[in-house]
Design a protein around this motif. Structure first.
Motif: not given
Length: 165
Positions: A33-34, A37-38, A40-41, A52-53, A56, A59-60
């Protein structure tokens, strides 16, 4: 629950299973999932100004830190039984204390490591000043622990029961 002794963490089977499931999730689906997200950002363009990048990636980093913590914890874990309901304070117990012997001024807390912190009950580690002061005491006994200002506080153990959460 847990008790740390010379880099060994004692866990109940239930606690071990719970932490292992968390590790499996973080190492598998959560990583996927992460990464998505990375990716996509990253496609949004300039990474220097891409909130957003950066969020993410942060968060990672937190997720990978938790994976390392859980891996180390489980590698050093010894699975055993929950503490006995014998009136002695031990990790994995919900403890009720009275401050300065005043039975109207009480606190209920779980004596356990932070992996068991819950919104339902306050958690103190066995290594905390209060935790180390009450650990090993029996119901009815008095205990002392050092406050941050260096003074000693006294508490009376009113109850110690295995955590059922």
């Amino acid at each position: 629950m847990t008790q740390t002794s010379e880099n060994v963490t004692w866990l109940t089977q239930e606690a071990y299973n719970q932490l292992k499931a968390e590790l499996e999730y973080l190492s598998g689906p959560a990583r996927t999932e992460i990464a998505a997200k990375i990716a996509a950002a990253r496609e949004e363009g300039d990474l220097r100004e891409n909130g957003g990048y950066h969020a993410a990636k942060e968060e990672q980093g937190k997720q990978e830190l938790r994976v390392r913590q859980l891996t180390q914890l489980l590698e050093n874990a010894k699975v055993g039984e929950a503490p006995a309901a014998d009136g002695a304070v031990a990790p994995g117990m919900v403890v009720t204390i009275a401050f300065d012997g005043d039975e109207d001024d009480t606190l209920d807390f779980l004596l356990a490591s932070r992996e068991y912190a819950s919104a339902d009950i306050e958690t103190y580690s066995p290594q905390s000043p209060l935790g180390s002061g009450v650990n090993g005491k029996k119901v009815g006994e008095d205990a002392q622990y050092e406050l941050p200002n260096g003074k000693l506080a006294s508490v009376k153990i009113l109850k110690a029961e295995p955590y059922q959460g």
